[in-house]
Design a protein around this motif. Structure first.
Motif, PDB file in Angstrom:
ATOM      1  N   ASP A 185       0.874  -1.175   0.000  1.00  0.00           N
ATOM      2  CA  ASP A 185       0.000   0.000   0.000  1.00  0.00           C
ATOM      3  C   ASP A 185       0.911   1.225   0.000  1.00  0.00           C
ATOM      4  OD1 ASP A 185      -2.041   1.817   0.233  1.00  0.00           O
ATOM      5  OD2 ASP A 185      -2.797   1.070   2.157  1.00  0.00           O
ATOM      6  N   VAL A 186       0.801   2.055  -1.022  1.00  0.00           N
ATOM      7  CA  VAL A 186       1.741   3.159  -1.214  1.00  0.00           C
ATOM      8  C   VAL A 186       1.024   4.500  -1.134  1.00  0.00           C
ATOM      9  CG1 VAL A 186       3.478   4.171  -2.751  1.00  0.00           C
ATOM     10  CG2 VAL A 186       3.127   1.685  -2.729  1.00  0.00           C
ATOM     11  N   LEU A 187       1.624   5.439  -0.405  1.00  0.00           N
ATOM     12  CA  LEU A 187       1.126   6.815  -0.398  1.00  0.00           C
ATOM     13  C   LEU A 187       2.303   7.757  -0.528  1.00  0.00           C
ATOM     14  CD1 LEU A 187       1.339   8.464   2.716  1.00  0.00           C
ATOM     15  CD2 LEU A 187       0.232   6.310   3.234  1.00  0.00           C
ATOM     16  N   GLU A 188       2.031   8.979  -0.941  1.00  0.00           N
ATOM     17  CA  GLU A 188       3.094   9.955  -1.173  1.00  0.00           C
ATOM     18  C   GLU A 188       2.869  11.198  -0.330  1.00  0.00           C
ATOM     19  OE1 GLU A 188       4.683  10.419  -5.083  1.00  0.00           O
ATOM     20  OE2 GLU A 188       3.443   8.814  -5.907  1.00  0.00           O
ATOM     21  N   ILE A 189       3.962  11.739   0.195  1.00  0.00           N
ATOM     22  CA  ILE A 189       3.954  13.038   0.857  1.00  0.00           C
ATOM     23  C   ILE A 189       4.734  13.986  -0.053  1.00  0.00           C
ATOM     24  CG2 ILE A 189       4.596  14.357   2.915  1.00  0.00           C
ATOM     25  CD1 ILE A 189       4.396  11.779   4.532  1.00  0.00           C
ATOM     26  N   GLU A 190       4.009  14.788  -0.794  1.00  0.00           N
ATOM     27  CA  GLU A 190       4.640  15.649  -1.796  1.00  0.00           C
ATOM     28  C   GLU A 190       5.491  16.742  -1.157  1.00  0.00           C
ATOM     29  OE1 GLU A 190       4.684  15.150  -4.929  1.00  0.00           O
ATOM     30  OE2 GLU A 190       3.106  13.651  -5.209  1.00  0.00           O
ATOM     31  N   LYS A 191       5.052  17.256  -0.009  1.00  0.00           N
ATOM     32  CA  LYS A 191       5.796  18.306   0.688  1.00  0.00           C
ATOM     33  C   LYS A 191       6.558  17.663   1.849  1.00  0.00           C
ATOM     34  CE  LYS A 191       2.533  21.992  -0.510  1.00  0.00           C
ATOM     35  NZ  LYS A 191       1.610  23.042   0.018  1.00  0.00           N
ATOM     36  N   GLY A 192       7.617  16.966   1.502  1.00  0.00           N
ATOM     37  CA  GLY A 192       8.351  16.191   2.490  1.00  0.00           C
ATOM     38  C   GLY A 192       9.243  16.986   3.413  1.00  0.00           C
ATOM     39  N   ASN A 193       9.284  18.306   3.223  1.00  0.00           N
ATOM     40  CA  ASN A 193      10.013  19.178   4.140  1.00  0.00           C
ATOM     41  C   ASN A 193       9.072  20.131   4.864  1.00  0.00           C
ATOM     42  OD1 ASN A 193      12.382  18.932   1.660  1.00  0.00           O
ATOM     43  ND2 ASN A 193      12.929  18.402   3.762  1.00  0.00           N
ATOM     44  N   ASP A 194       7.810  19.733   4.962  1.00  0.00           N
ATOM     45  CA  ASP A 194       6.788  20.525   5.640  1.00  0.00           C
ATOM     46  C   ASP A 194       6.231  19.704   6.802  1.00  0.00           C
ATOM     47  OD1 ASP A 194       3.670  21.130   5.926  1.00  0.00           O
ATOM     48  OD2 ASP A 194       4.634  22.968   5.227  1.00  0.00           O
ATOM     49  N   ILE A 195       6.380  20.214   8.011  1.00  0.00           N
ATOM     50  CA  ILE A 195       6.000  19.471   9.213  1.00  0.00           C
ATOM     51  C   ILE A 195       4.537  19.039   9.172  1.00  0.00           C
ATOM     52  CG2 ILE A 195       5.522  19.742  11.681  1.00  0.00           C
ATOM     53  CD1 ILE A 195       8.393  19.154  11.332  1.00  0.00           C
ATOM     54  N   GLU A 196       3.640  19.951   8.856  1.00  0.00           N
ATOM     55  CA  GLU A 196       2.215  19.619   8.880  1.00  0.00           C
ATOM     56  C   GLU A 196       1.875  18.573   7.821  1.00  0.00           C
ATOM     57  OE1 GLU A 196       0.093  23.320   8.622  1.00  0.00           O
ATOM     58  OE2 GLU A 196       0.209  23.643  10.800  1.00  0.00           O
ATOM     59  N   ALA A 197       2.491  18.680   6.633  1.00  0.00           N
ATOM     60  CA  ALA A 197       2.241  17.697   5.578  1.00  0.00           C
ATOM     61  C   ALA A 197       2.758  16.323   5.986  1.00  0.00           C
ATOM     62  CB  ALA A 197       2.897  18.148   4.274  1.00  0.00           C
ATOM     63  N   ILE A 198       3.889  16.294   6.660  1.00  0.00           N
ATOM     64  CA  ILE A 198       4.459  15.020   7.118  1.00  0.00           C
ATOM     65  C   ILE A 198       3.548  14.376   8.157  1.00  0.00           C
ATOM     66  CG2 ILE A 198       6.374  13.961   8.394  1.00  0.00           C
ATOM     67  CD1 ILE A 198       8.164  16.180   7.093  1.00  0.00           C
ATOM     68  N   ILE A 199       3.100  15.145   9.118  1.00  0.00           N
ATOM     69  CA  ILE A 199       2.235  14.598  10.168  1.00  0.00           C
ATOM     70  C   ILE A 199       0.944  14.057   9.562  1.00  0.00           C
ATOM     71  CG2 ILE A 199       0.845  15.189  12.193  1.00  0.00           C
ATOM     72  CD1 ILE A 199       3.129  17.107  12.993  1.00  0.00           C
ATOM     73  N   ALA A 200       0.348  14.821   8.646  1.00  0.00           N
ATOM     74  CA  ALA A 200      -0.883  14.359   8.002  1.00  0.00           C
ATOM     75  C   ALA A 200      -0.643  13.083   7.212  1.00  0.00           C
ATOM     76  CB  ALA A 200      -1.441  15.461   7.090  1.00  0.00           C
ATOM     77  N   GLY A 201       0.459  13.047   6.463  1.00  0.00           N
ATOM     78  CA  GLY A 201       0.767  11.875   5.647  1.00  0.00           C
ATOM     79  C   GLY A 201       1.072  10.646   6.481  1.00  0.00           C
ATOM     80  N   MET A 202       1.817  10.832   7.566  1.00  0.00           N
ATOM     81  CA  MET A 202       2.166   9.683   8.398  1.00  0.00           C
ATOM     82  C   MET A 202       0.958   9.178   9.192  1.00  0.00           C
ATOM     83  SD  MET A 202       5.182   8.986   7.488  1.00  0.00           S
ATOM     84  CE  MET A 202       5.602   7.708   8.685  1.00  0.00           C
ATOM     85  N   ASN A 203       0.073  10.067   9.579  1.00  0.00           N
ATOM     86  CA  ASN A 203      -1.168   9.613  10.219  1.00  0.00           C
ATOM     87  C   ASN A 203      -2.024   8.814   9.240  1.00  0.00           C
ATOM     88  OD1 ASN A 203      -0.822  10.500  12.888  1.00  0.00           O
ATOM     89  ND2 ASN A 203      -1.497  12.561  12.381  1.00  0.00           N
ATOM     90  N   ASP A 204      -2.012   9.224   7.978  1.00  0.00           N
ATOM     91  CA  ASP A 204      -2.692   8.454   6.939  1.00  0.00           C
ATOM     92  C   ASP A 204      -2.064   7.066   6.828  1.00  0.00           C
ATOM     93  OD1 ASP A 204      -4.081   7.536   4.713  1.00  0.00           O
ATOM     94  OD2 ASP A 204      -3.206   8.970   3.306  1.00  0.00           O
ATOM     95  N   ALA A 205      -0.727   7.041   6.834  1.00  0.00           N
ATOM     96  CA  ALA A 205      -0.019   5.756   6.749  1.00  0.00           C
ATOM     97  C   ALA A 205      -0.388   4.858   7.935  1.00  0.00           C
ATOM     98  CB  ALA A 205       1.485   5.988   6.701  1.00  0.00           C
ATOM     99  N   LYS A 206      -0.434   5.421   9.125  1.00  0.00           N
ATOM    100  CA  LYS A 206      -0.794   4.637  10.320  1.00  0.00           C
ATOM    101  C   LYS A 206      -2.193   4.041  10.174  1.00  0.00           C
ATOM    102  CE  LYS A 206       0.195   6.419  14.419  1.00  0.00           C
ATOM    103  NZ  LYS A 206       0.379   7.422  15.500  1.00  0.00           N
ATOM    104  N   SER A 207      -3.102   4.818   9.582  1.00  0.00           N
ATOM    105  CA  SER A 207      -4.478   4.336   9.435  1.00  0.00           C
ATOM    106  C   SER A 207      -4.582   3.164   8.462  1.00  0.00           C
ATOM    107  CB  SER A 207      -5.384   5.480   8.954  1.00  0.00           C
ATOM    108  OG  SER A 207      -5.180   5.775   7.574  1.00  0.00           O
ATOM    109  N   ARG A 208      -3.548   2.964   7.650  1.00  0.00           N
ATOM    110  CA  ARG A 208      -3.561   1.876   6.663  1.00  0.00           C
ATOM    111  C   ARG A 208      -2.911   0.596   7.180  1.00  0.00           C
ATOM    112  NH1 ARG A 208      -2.631   4.562   0.683  1.00  0.00           N
ATOM    113  NH2 ARG A 208      -3.479   6.646   1.112  1.00  0.00           N
TER     114      ARG A 208
END
Length: 283
Positions: free
Chosen positions: A207-230
């Motif tokens: 299962d693959v997801l992308e964090i396009e703004k990988g140097n943005d704290i809020e984008a990382i937190i949102a993306g990693m929480n998405d990853a955790k939900s999967r």
């Protein structure tokens, strides 16, 4: 209580300062990838992972992290120290003889926070899978996190592990790929083009997801929480983290040149000037 976004951004700046001063002091180390992954590791340790107080190698009842691309040890050491694993003052011993903070992390000196030696690329995912399966056997519901360079994916052992993880439904694992497109000798496309990393992981049934703004704290937190939900749904999870090597220092960005080169005195002064925050606490 978890730190807020401003506190995380301030810590990111502090960690960048640590990285720059560490590699400058010994004229050795890898600032480029370290700077590119600073926001990710700050967010991971300060917001995403469930961690216990203290450190033990068993890691029962908590999330675990394994750094596979061990050459970015400056950011790893800084985040560990700033997260309370060992005194911040010990960062001053980076790469010195008999230091616990060697250029590539090792376990034999017992540095808290370090779970594997990772000088040789391509091995971290295999170790992470083993830890993830151990958690399942122990009835431990926590997650294993790993971090890998995109150039590191040119190592064949990764693909054996990627195949194994999906075949064995290791679904308590989140592997993050630092997708900066650069490695020591140039761009990843020039050295050994890999095509679509996403398509490759998907072909191996991740299962693959992308964090396009990988140097943005809020984008990382949102993306990693998405990853955790999967997690827990029958597939290992891959996060493609789009970062910029050397992020936060203008003359180090957009080039592979600072993969493994330390700044001189003048360059350090300029770089620190670009990374200033009220109340910094340099070691």
């Amino acid at each position: 209580m978890k730190p807020n976004t401003q506190q995380l951004n301030d810590l990111t700046i502090q960690v960048r300062r640590d990285i720059l001063r560490m590699v400058h002091a010994v004229n050795s180390g890898h600032p480029g990838g370290s700077l590119g992954c600073t926001e990710f590791l700050v967010a991971l340790y300060q917001n995403i992972m469930e961690r216990k107080e203290g450190f033990d190698m068993d890691g029962i009842g908590e999330d675990l992290f394994f750094l596979s691309n061990g050459h970015i040890s400056p950011v790893f050491y800084s985040v560990l120290a700033r997260s309370g694993y060992f005194p911040v003052s010990e960062l001053a011993t980076f790469r010195l003889i008999n230091s616990r903070l060697q250029g590539h992390p090792t376990t034999h000196d017992g540095l808290p926070g370090v779970r594997i030696a990772s000088g040789s690329l391509g091995q971290g995912l295999s170790v992470g899978i083993g830890a993830a399966q151990a958690k399942k056997l122990n009835g431990d519901n926590h997650i294993i996190y790993t971090l890998h360079g995109d150039g590191e994916l040119q190592e064949g052992q990764n693909w054996e592990a990627i195949m194994y993880a999906s075949a064995k439904k290791v679904d308590n694992l989140i592997a993050t790929i630092d997708l900066n497109g650069k490695q020591i000798d140039g761009s990843t496309d020039e050295v050994l083009a890999m095509g679509s990393v996403r398509a490759k992981f998907e072909a191996f049934d991740w299962d693959v997801l992308e964090i396009e703004k990988g140097n943005d704290i809020e984008a990382i937190i949102a993306g990693m929480n998405d990853a955790k939900s999967r997690t827990g749904k029958g597939k290992p999870v891959c996060v493609l983290l789009h970062t910029e090597m050397g992020n936060g220092v203008d003359f180090m960005m957009y080039s592979h040149a600072w993969h493994g080169k330390a700044p001189n005195d003048t360059q350090l002064e300029i770089a620190l000037g670009q990374n200033y925050t009220e109340g910094e606490s340099d070691y």
